[in-house]
Design an enzyme around this catalytic site. Structure first.
Site: not given
Length: 233
Positions: A10-11, A82, A135, A158-159
């Site tokens: 994902g860069s 990532n 995260s 997401y969390s």
């Protein structure tokens, strides 16, 4: 000594791209990735790195990427997982299993797929390192601390996906004692994409990733860091 070889999922944008640019400037051989070969080549040409097409949600794509790097390099030294998606910002009551699966396909199962298929290349390194971009929103310690910005966010899909990433990090670190495996929390970063309200720059957001990617053999494993140091799980 050969340059250390880094692959970053994902860069082609955001934090992954910033990390790639910084590591390239530090002398690393960097492979950036994008879901399409056209995008990967375009970005790689712009920043002067190597590239490979890789869609973390497509196992065939992951296998082909690993085979390509094996042919070109024979190994990687550093894997930075990532790639991730926020999955929208719906209220918890509005999120169904399909929405959860969509986020977990990229943030969790994609990470597992890439790690699994690139392990044989990491094992060819004299000092292999894995950095999982997690995260603070997946940290129980951060989201339950009223003094932290993470406690003000309610992001079910997401969390919880990032909490899973953190546990994956611990379990990989335990099960792969010859590889340094750590999790990085970029913090509330303005990526210009899905997180435009962040208070940190991309440079600041990539600090923890860079720190963990460039550790030496005495560095930590099975730990969770932001740019200021260790944070709670």
């Amino acid at each position: 000594m050969d340059k250390r070889i880094v692959l970053i999922t994902g860069s082609s944008t955001g934090l992954g791209l910033t990390t790639a640019v910084r590591l390239k400037k530090m002398g690393y051989t960097v492979y950036i990735t994008s879901r399409t070969v056209e995008k990967a080549k375009k970005v790689a040409e712009e920043i002067g790195t190597s590239c490979v097409a890789l869609d973390v949600t497509d196992e065939e794509s992951v296998v082909k990427a690993a085979e390509s790097i094996k042919t070109k390099e024979g190994r990687i030294d550093i894997l930075i997982n990532n790639a991730g998606i926020p999955g929208g910002f719906s209220k918890p009551a509005e999120i169904d299993a399909a929405a959860m699966k969509n986020v977990f396909d990229t943030n969790v199962f994609g990470l597992v797929s890439v790690t699994h298929h690139f392990l044989s290349l990491l094992e060819k390194s004299s000092f292999p390192v894995i950095v999982n971009v997690s995260s603070g929103l997946g940290s129980f310690g951060q989201v339950q601390n009223p003094d932290k910005i993470e406690s003000k966010v309610n992001s079910l899909a997401y969390s919880s996906s990032k909490t899973a990433v953190s546990m994956l990090t611990v379990q990989y670190a335990k099960g792969l004692p010859n590889i340094k495996v750590n999790a990085a929390d970029p913090g509330p970063t303005n990526t210009g994409e899905n997180f435009s309200n962040g208070i940190q720059t991309l440079e600041e957001g990539s600090d923890a990733i860079i720190k963990l990617a460039t550790i030496d053999p005495t560095g930590p494993t099975g730990c969770f860091f932001n740019r200021d140091g260790i944070i709670p799980w």
